[in-house]
Scaffold this motif. Structure first.
Motif, PDB file in Angstrom:
ATOM      1  N   LYS A 218       0.846  -1.192   0.000  1.00 33.93           N
ATOM      2  CA  LYS A 218       0.000   0.000   0.000  1.00 33.93           C
ATOM      3  C   LYS A 218       0.882   1.242   0.000  1.00 33.93           C
ATOM      4  O   LYS A 218       1.709   1.429   0.884  1.00 33.93           O
TER       5      LYS A 218
ATOM      6  N   GLU B 249       0.401   5.469  -0.676  1.00 35.76           N
ATOM      7  CA  GLU B 249      -0.430   6.642  -0.961  1.00 35.76           C
ATOM      8  C   GLU B 249      -1.847   6.257  -1.343  1.00 35.76           C
ATOM      9  O   GLU B 249      -2.417   6.779  -2.313  1.00 35.76           O
ATOM     10  N   GLY B 250      -2.405   5.311  -0.583  1.00 35.42           N
ATOM     11  CA  GLY B 250      -3.788   4.907  -0.808  1.00 35.42           C
ATOM     12  C   GLY B 250      -3.996   3.949  -1.963  1.00 35.42           C
ATOM     13  O   GLY B 250      -5.129   3.552  -2.237  1.00 35.42           O
ATOM     14  N   ILE B 251      -2.929   3.559  -2.641  1.00 36.76           N
ATOM     15  CA  ILE B 251      -3.039   2.634  -3.770  1.00 36.76           C
ATOM     16  C   ILE B 251      -2.530   1.264  -3.343  1.00 36.76           C
ATOM     17  O   ILE B 251      -1.460   1.151  -2.742  1.00 36.76           O
ATOM     18  N   GLU B 252      -3.298   0.228  -3.630  1.00 37.49           N
ATOM     19  CA  GLU B 252      -2.899  -1.129  -3.305  1.00 37.49           C
ATOM     20  C   GLU B 252      -2.346  -1.831  -4.540  1.00 37.49           C
ATOM     21  O   GLU B 252      -2.959  -1.814  -5.604  1.00 37.49           O
TER      22      GLU B 252
END
Length: 332
Positions: free
Chosen positions: A48, A50-53
């Motif tokens: 994860k 910056e909010g991206i998986e």
């Protein structure tokens, strides 16, 4: 595809494999403990940022038996380095099962993880500068892990073992040289000796020949085969070099975070009585029945979105799905 063994006095791959299995059995204390030295079941790793998986491993399954020498191949971003970092204790999986030598890698405490990395596994990096301390000689570099772990007996015993390991990987003549006085190939072979100084059960190598030319890379890989055969250490090599991958009995291909293919090489005698290796490639079927079709097959038949499956007496037939176009062929 067949690969004829080298007959110039060098043990062929089948002989080395048998020797490795024998040494592994001796280390394990019996044949009943040979299987499942490394086990991954539904292994998942999600990063994860910056909010991206980003899902690096998507339910990967893999079993490696004690004493095997296995190459893992895959394109950049396929997940092979993530897998190696998890198995070596450098990273923690998100979910699933990852077990090495009875160690559950999902539940290790910090103290047990340090012990695991120091005593159970060894590691060889691609960058030669990461494997050796530049201000120590080769023999001092090999001695260092034993000193840190309090193993190997007294200083004389540690020195003798260090020299034996350097001889085993073919660089005994470098014992009193510092890394800056050695070639890249010599440094990597010294790194292999360092990695097995504490007699680990498993050795991991991340692109160990990535910075070397073909001939030098072959020398490094020969050192790994020797360690596997003489010490019975289970070895897992991540590589993009298919020439290197072709020197092992089993090559596992990873695609999109899952095991996709396996190439197995079996020894047989040809008409002249020489040992040859016959290679066969398989698609990997996971426990839920999923498999990945080779990209070349998908492209050749323009397979998209959905396919038709027909069960025949001895095979499953895969055909393009009905989409208004004429069917062009099938993959069996």
């Amino acid at each position: 595809m067949t690969v004829t063994a080298d007959t110039a006095g060098v043990p062929d791959l089948a002989t080395l494999q048998r020797r490795a299995a024998q040494r592994a059995a001796e280390r394990a204390g019996g044949q009943d403990r040979l299987r499942g030295h490394i086990v991954c079941d539904g292994l998942v790793r999600i990063f994860k940022t910056e909010g991206i998986e980003v899902v690096a491993l998507q339910g990967l399954d893999l079993v490696i038996d004690r004493g095997e020498l296995v190459a893992i191949v895959g394109a950049s971003g396929s997940g092979k380095s993530t897998l190696l970092n998890i198995l070596s204790g450098l990273d923690t999986p998100t979910a699933g099962i990852a077990r090495v030598a009875e160690y559950d890698l999902l539940s290790l405490s910090n103290r047990k993880r340090l012990s695991y990395r120091r005593e159970v596994v060894g590691f060889v990096w691609q960058q030669t500068g990461r494997n050796l301390l530049p201000y120590l000689t080769a023999v001092e570099n090999v001695e260092l892990p034993m000193r840190l772990a309090g193993r190997g007996g007294g200083s004389r015993a540690r020195r003798e073992r260090a020299r034996e390991l350097l001889d085993l990987v073919g660089v005994g003549y470098c014992a009193d040289r510092r890394p800056g006085q050695m070639s890249g190939g010599e440094q990597q072979r010294c790194a292999v000796a360092v990695a097995v100084a504490n007699d680990p059960e498993v050795l991991f190598a991340d692109e160990p020949t990535g910075e070397l030319d073909e001939a030098t890379g072959a020398e490094v890989f020969a050192a790994l085969r020797t360690i596997n055969a003489e010490l019975g250490v289970t070895i897992v090599v991540v590589t993009h070099d298919h020439a290197v991958a072709g020197q092992v009995r089993r090559t596992v291909g990873i695609r999109d975070g899952r095991t996709a293919t396996e190439v197995r090489r079996t020894a047989r005698l040809d008409a002249d009585g020489n040992t040859e290796l016959v290679s066969e490639e398989y698609a990997v079927l996971d426990r839920t029945g999923r498999m990945q079709l080779p990209v070349a097959f998908v492209d050749a038949l323009s397979l998209r979105d959905r396919v038709r499956l027909n069960l025949e007496p001895d095979h499953v037939e895969v055909r393009p799905g009905a989409d208004g176009r004429q069917e062009r062929g099938s993959a069996k």
